[in-house]
Motif scaffolding. Structure first.
Motif, short mmCIF file in Angstrom:
data_model
loop_
_atom_site.label_atom_id
_atom_site.label_comp_id
_atom_site.label_asym_id
_atom_site.label_seq_id
_atom_site.Cartn_x
_atom_site.Cartn_y
_atom_site.Cartn_z
N GLY A 169 -64.02 6.47 20.40
CA GLY A 169 -63.43 7.66 19.81
C GLY A 169 -64.46 8.71 19.45
O GLY A 169 -65.65 8.44 19.26
N TYR A 170 -63.98 9.93 19.36
CA TYR A 170 -64.83 11.08 19.11
C TYR A 170 -65.56 10.98 17.77
O TYR A 170 -66.76 11.23 17.68
CB TYR A 170 -63.99 12.36 19.16
CG TYR A 170 -64.75 13.60 18.74
CD1 TYR A 170 -65.64 14.20 19.61
CD2 TYR A 170 -64.57 14.14 17.47
CE1 TYR A 170 -66.34 15.33 19.24
CE2 TYR A 170 -65.28 15.27 17.09
CZ TYR A 170 -66.16 15.86 17.97
OH TYR A 170 -66.86 16.96 17.58
N GLU A 171 -64.84 10.62 16.73
CA GLU A 171 -65.44 10.58 15.38
C GLU A 171 -66.58 9.58 15.29
O GLU A 171 -67.62 9.84 14.70
CB GLU A 171 -64.37 10.28 14.32
CG GLU A 171 -63.38 11.40 14.09
CD GLU A 171 -64.06 12.68 13.58
OE1 GLU A 171 -64.99 12.57 12.75
OE2 GLU A 171 -63.66 13.77 14.02
N ALA A 172 -66.39 8.40 15.87
CA ALA A 172 -67.43 7.37 15.82
C ALA A 172 -68.67 7.80 16.59
O ALA A 172 -69.80 7.63 16.13
CB ALA A 172 -66.90 6.05 16.39
N VAL A 173 -68.47 8.40 17.76
CA VAL A 173 -69.60 8.85 18.57
C VAL A 173 -70.30 10.00 17.88
O VAL A 173 -71.54 10.06 17.83
CB VAL A 173 -69.12 9.26 19.99
CG1 VAL A 173 -70.23 9.90 20.78
CG2 VAL A 173 -68.57 8.05 20.72
N LYS A 174 -69.55 10.94 17.31
CA LYS A 174 -70.15 12.09 16.61
C LYS A 174 -70.98 11.62 15.42
O LYS A 174 -72.10 12.08 15.21
CB LYS A 174 -69.06 13.05 16.13
CG LYS A 174 -69.60 14.25 15.38
CD LYS A 174 -68.46 15.14 14.90
CE LYS A 174 -68.97 16.29 14.09
NZ LYS A 174 -69.27 15.95 12.71
N GLU A 175 -70.43 10.70 14.65
CA GLU A 175 -71.18 10.20 13.50
C GLU A 175 -72.47 9.51 13.92
O GLU A 175 -73.53 9.73 13.34
CB GLU A 175 -70.32 9.23 12.69
CG GLU A 175 -71.04 8.70 11.46
CD GLU A 175 -70.21 7.70 10.68
OE1 GLU A 175 -70.80 7.04 9.81
OE2 GLU A 175 -69.01 7.57 10.94
N ALA A 176 -72.39 8.70 14.97
CA ALA A 176 -73.57 7.95 15.40
C ALA A 176 -74.63 8.84 16.04
O ALA A 176 -75.82 8.68 15.77
CB ALA A 176 -73.17 6.86 16.38
N LEU A 177 -74.23 9.78 16.86
CA LEU A 177 -75.21 10.57 17.62
C LEU A 177 -75.63 11.87 16.94
O LEU A 177 -76.73 12.35 17.21
CB LEU A 177 -74.66 10.87 19.02
CG LEU A 177 -74.37 9.64 19.88
CD1 LEU A 177 -73.84 10.06 21.24
CD2 LEU A 177 -75.61 8.79 20.03
N ILE A 178 -74.79 12.41 16.08
CA ILE A 178 -75.14 13.69 15.45
C ILE A 178 -75.48 13.49 13.97
O ILE A 178 -76.55 13.89 13.52
CB ILE A 178 -74.00 14.72 15.62
CG1 ILE A 178 -73.86 15.04 17.11
CG2 ILE A 178 -74.29 15.98 14.83
CD1 ILE A 178 -72.73 15.94 17.45
N ASP A 179 -74.59 12.87 13.22
CA ASP A 179 -74.80 12.75 11.79
C ASP A 179 -75.99 11.85 11.45
O ASP A 179 -76.78 12.17 10.58
CB ASP A 179 -73.53 12.23 11.10
CG ASP A 179 -72.35 13.19 11.29
OD1 ASP A 179 -72.60 14.36 11.65
OD2 ASP A 179 -71.21 12.77 11.10
N VAL A 180 -76.09 10.70 12.09
CA VAL A 180 -77.22 9.79 11.86
C VAL A 180 -77.96 9.53 13.17
O VAL A 180 -78.32 8.40 13.48
CB VAL A 180 -76.75 8.47 11.20
CG1 VAL A 180 -76.33 8.69 9.77
CG2 VAL A 180 -75.65 7.83 11.99
N GLY A 181 -78.19 10.57 13.94
CA GLY A 181 -78.78 10.47 15.27
C GLY A 181 -80.17 9.86 15.30
O GLY A 181 -80.55 9.22 16.26
N GLU A 182 -80.95 10.06 14.24
CA GLU A 182 -82.31 9.50 14.22
C GLU A 182 -82.30 7.98 14.32
O GLU A 182 -83.18 7.38 14.90
CB GLU A 182 -83.03 9.92 12.94
CG GLU A 182 -83.68 11.28 12.99
CD GLU A 182 -84.80 11.35 14.03
OE1 GLU A 182 -85.63 10.43 14.09
OE2 GLU A 182 -84.82 12.33 14.77
N ASN A 183 -81.28 7.36 13.73
CA ASN A 183 -81.19 5.89 13.78
C ASN A 183 -80.87 5.38 15.18
O ASN A 183 -81.15 4.23 15.49
CB ASN A 183 -80.14 5.39 12.80
CG ASN A 183 -80.47 5.74 11.37
OD1 ASN A 183 -81.62 5.98 11.04
ND2 ASN A 183 -79.46 5.79 10.53
#
Length: 182
Positions: A79-93
């Motif tokens: 889903g969009y929200e999970a991918v956005k959170e992982a790659l944009i919000d906490v992308g450094e991890n």
């Protein structure tokens, strides 16, 4: 002891060891379906319609879940929200790359393609600096390329459609370009 008993005992020990390794590694991962030893969750995924299988699993386990492809775990973001959170919000991890054991052994974790983390950033910084020294991003390199292309076209016109050895012309083009830079 009979050989059959020893074989069954060894298989049982291997099965137990496999289950123990998988369960100890799963504690740190998101929830997901229970994997089978050695083959993981392969039987729970419809190969002809993977999207439908992942959709059904996301309804049960949420947008972030773990699947075992063989003995290797794979965290699935659905889903969009999970991918956005992982790659944009906490992308450094999540900025690193996966492991390629054979390349790590050969290159010792170095190189531009298969490195990650601090080593990759240092190599990237060095590469960009070297390319800028050669004129990348500057207008002057474009003028040099156009000038050398004009010379190449002139040399090709001189042949008047006869056969020629292009290797010498192209080699001299690049060698003169390198000499101009240095």
């Amino acid at each position: 002891m009979e050989p059959v008993v020893v074989l069954v005992l060894c298989l049982f020990c291997l099965l137990f060891l496999s289950l123990w390794r998988q369960s100890s590694g799963r504690r740190k991962l998101p929830p997901g379906p229970t994997p089978l030893p050695i083959i993981g969750n392969i039987l729970q995924i419809d190969v002809k319609n993977i999207v439908k299988s992942l959709t059904n699993l996301s309804k049960v386990y949420g947008p972030v879940f773990t699947l075992y492809l063989g003995v290797k775990p794979a965290v699935v973001l659905y889903g969009y929200e999970a991918v956005k959170e992982a790659l944009i919000d906490v992308g450094e991890n999540f900025a690193g790359r996966g492991n390629f054991p054979i390349f790590e052994k050969v290159n010792k974790g170095l190189g531009l393609v298969f490195s990650s983390g601090k080593e990759w950033k240092e190599i990237q910084r060095f590469t960009l600096m070297a390319l800028r020294n050669f004129g990348m991003g500057k207008r002057s390199i474009e003028n040099r390329v156009q000038e050398e292309t004009r010379h190449l076209v002139e040399e090709l016109r001189k042949t008047r459609g006869e056969g020629l050895l292009v290797t010498f012309i192209v080699t001299s083009l690049f060698s003169s370009e390198v000499l101009e830079i240095f």
